[in-house]
Write a protein that holds these residues in place. Structure first.
Motif, mmCIF file in Angstrom:
data_model
loop_
_atom_site.group_PDB
_atom_site.id
_atom_site.type_symbol
_atom_site.label_atom_id
_atom_site.label_comp_id
_atom_site.label_asym_id
_atom_site.label_seq_id
_atom_site.Cartn_x
_atom_site.Cartn_y
_atom_site.Cartn_z
ATOM 1 N N LEU A 102 22.976 34.248 46.815
ATOM 2 C CA LEU A 102 23.704 35.396 47.338
ATOM 3 C C LEU A 102 22.712 36.354 47.996
ATOM 4 O O LEU A 102 21.622 36.586 47.474
ATOM 5 C CB LEU A 102 24.421 36.106 46.190
ATOM 6 N N THR A 103 23.070 36.911 49.130
ATOM 7 C CA THR A 103 22.274 37.958 49.756
ATOM 8 C C THR A 103 22.767 39.294 49.209
ATOM 9 O O THR A 103 23.928 39.663 49.414
ATOM 10 C CB THR A 103 22.411 37.929 51.286
ATOM 11 N N LEU A 104 21.909 39.981 48.489
ATOM 12 C CA LEU A 104 22.294 41.217 47.806
ATOM 13 C C LEU A 104 21.560 42.419 48.387
ATOM 14 O O LEU A 104 20.340 42.395 48.561
ATOM 15 C CB LEU A 104 21.973 41.109 46.319
ATOM 16 N N HIS A 105 22.311 43.467 48.693
ATOM 17 C CA HIS A 105 21.731 44.760 49.089
ATOM 18 C C HIS A 105 22.250 45.786 48.093
ATOM 19 O O HIS A 105 23.447 46.056 48.036
ATOM 20 C CB HIS A 105 22.150 45.139 50.504
ATOM 21 N N ALA A 106 21.354 46.330 47.293
ATOM 22 C CA ALA A 106 21.739 47.286 46.254
ATOM 23 C C ALA A 106 21.141 48.653 46.542
ATOM 24 O O ALA A 106 19.944 48.771 46.830
ATOM 25 C CB ALA A 106 21.266 46.797 44.886
ATOM 26 N N VAL A 107 21.972 49.674 46.468
ATOM 27 C CA VAL A 107 21.505 51.061 46.511
ATOM 28 C C VAL A 107 21.745 51.640 45.126
ATOM 29 O O VAL A 107 22.872 51.606 44.614
ATOM 30 C CB VAL A 107 22.233 51.878 47.592
ATOM 31 N N ILE A 108 20.678 52.138 44.516
ATOM 32 C CA ILE A 108 20.722 52.578 43.119
ATOM 33 C C ILE A 108 20.303 54.036 43.025
ATOM 34 O O ILE A 108 19.287 54.426 43.622
ATOM 35 C CB ILE A 108 19.767 51.717 42.251
ATOM 36 N N GLY A 109 21.070 54.831 42.297
ATOM 37 C CA GLY A 109 20.687 56.218 42.080
ATOM 38 C C GLY A 109 19.418 56.306 41.250
ATOM 39 O O GLY A 109 19.195 55.495 40.349
ATOM 40 N N GLU A 110 18.579 57.306 41.527
ATOM 41 C CA GLU A 110 17.333 57.435 40.772
ATOM 42 C C GLU A 110 17.603 57.638 39.286
ATOM 43 O O GLU A 110 16.776 57.280 38.441
ATOM 44 C CB GLU A 110 16.503 58.594 41.310
ATOM 45 N N ALA A 111 18.762 58.182 38.940
ATOM 46 C CA ALA A 111 19.105 58.372 37.527
ATOM 47 C C ALA A 111 19.082 57.061 36.768
ATOM 48 O O ALA A 111 18.761 57.024 35.582
ATOM 49 C CB ALA A 111 20.487 59.031 37.412
ATOM 50 N N ALA A 112 19.411 55.961 37.451
ATOM 51 C CA ALA A 112 19.390 54.650 36.802
ATOM 52 C C ALA A 112 17.972 54.255 36.405
ATOM 53 O O ALA A 112 17.772 53.536 35.421
ATOM 54 C CB ALA A 112 19.992 53.598 37.724
ATOM 55 N N LEU A 113 16.982 54.704 37.167
ATOM 56 C CA LEU A 113 15.592 54.392 36.844
ATOM 57 C C LEU A 113 15.122 55.187 35.629
ATOM 58 O O LEU A 113 14.211 54.767 34.915
ATOM 59 C CB LEU A 113 14.674 54.701 38.028
ATOM 60 N N ARG A 114 15.748 56.328 35.406
ATOM 61 C CA ARG A 114 15.346 57.210 34.314
ATOM 62 C C ARG A 114 16.130 56.956 33.027
ATOM 63 O O ARG A 114 15.722 57.396 31.955
ATOM 64 C CB ARG A 114 15.546 58.671 34.725
ATOM 65 N N LEU A 115 17.270 56.263 33.140
ATOM 66 C CA LEU A 115 18.147 56.082 31.986
ATOM 67 C C LEU A 115 17.416 55.372 30.852
ATOM 68 O O LEU A 115 16.874 54.279 31.029
ATOM 69 C CB LEU A 115 19.385 55.270 32.390
ATOM 70 N N ARG A 116 17.422 55.982 29.694
ATOM 71 C CA ARG A 116 16.747 55.403 28.530
ATOM 72 C C ARG A 116 17.702 54.426 27.844
ATOM 73 O O ARG A 116 18.711 54.830 27.275
ATOM 74 C CB ARG A 116 16.314 56.509 27.567
ATOM 75 N N VAL A 117 17.382 53.158 27.918
ATOM 76 C CA VAL A 117 18.217 52.107 27.337
ATOM 77 C C VAL A 117 17.387 51.369 26.296
ATOM 78 O O VAL A 117 16.436 50.655 26.636
ATOM 79 C CB VAL A 117 18.722 51.128 28.424
#
Length: 281
Positions: free
Chosen positions: A165-180
């Protein structure tokens, strides 16, 4: 592993196309039944994807709607592609019904645009991140969580199989900071995300608050799926279900939002650098 054909998703796609052609004429189901000699209930089931669409019936319906031969050929050819079972069948009891349709369509798609503001998109998640996120949502029973995570990992192979699959994802910076599940799980997830973003079929962009306003602000998470033989569709999740947008004007609106996000977000190279920075790499 090539593209994973899903019979129910194929019927859904074909049914959506048949409905579009009928409405564009426009014809009611009763009028179409009169033109084709196919019963109204059968036509309704064909459009809903609840009935096996035989190539000869598809051709009859499309001719009655004035479709060009190229459209007839592509849909009748698509109707002949089917496997004995859906690829996700081993995980059927851990997925809600509304999500089964989506993963079937995703398996048939050639390309996908995904916008996620708060979490890493499912196709790009590590096993540990997916497990922690799944348990944290409360939507999956604890005794089903492990199997649901294994399903997510099988689904993620769509990005690395023989016909990826050709995937283009736009991700909010909050996702990078989310503590999981602690910082190590988060950092491992970000290292994996940066590595996946290096693949030729995967593009990742990060959207920061300081980059300014964008047209997805009132929308939230959404996906646009592109297919080789049918028109694209848009998809967005609700709290306990999903909404599919099939109307060309509606899909065009989502595509315009996707284009705006691509323009506002950091470039792919800048995004990879920011992801690595958050990962501590």
């Amino acid at each position: 592993m090539g593209t994973r054909t899903d019979p129910s998703a194929l019927r859904w796609l074909i049914g959506a196309e048949l409905s579009r052609y009928r409405r564009e004429v426009p014809l009611t189901l009763s009028e179409l039944a009169s033109r084709t000699g196919i019963g109204k209930p059968k036509l309704g089931h064909m459009e809903m994807g609840r009935y096996q669409q035989f190539p000869e019936d598809i051709a009859t319906v499309l001719r009655a709607c004035g479709a060009e031969q190229i459209a007839i050929d592509r849909l009748t050819t698509l109707a002949q592609r089917s496997d004995a079972r859906s690829w996700w069948a081993p995980w059927a009891n851990v997925m809600p019904d509304w999500f089964k349709t989506y993963v079937g369509l995703e398996g048939l798609a050639d390309g996908a645009f995904v916008f996620e503001s708060m979490v890493i998109p499912g196709l790009l998640q590590t096993e540990e991140y997916a497990q922690a996120l799944t348990l944290g949502t409360g939507f999956v029973r604890p005794d089903h969580a492990e199997r649901f995570v294994s399903f997510r990992q099988a689904r993620a192979r769509r990005l690395t199989d023989d016909e990826p699959l050709t995937l283009h994802a736009v991700i909010g910076e909050a996702a990078l900071r989310l503590r999981v599940n602690g910082d190590e799980t988060r950092r491992a997830q970000l290292r994996h995300l940066a590595a996946m973003a290096e693949r030729p079929n995967v593009t990742v962009q990060v959207l920061r608050p300081e980059d300014g306003s964008h047209s997805a602000t009132p929308v939230g998470k959404f996906v646009v799926l592109d297919f080789a033989h049918v028109r694209p569709i848009a998809y967005t999740e609700l709290l306990d279900g999903a909404m599919y947008v099939q109307d060309p004007d509606g899909v065009r609106t989502y595509s315009m939002v996707a284009d705006n996000l691509r323009q506002v977000a950091l470039s792919p190279a800048e995004s990879r650098a920011l992801i690595r920075e958050h990962a501590g790499a």
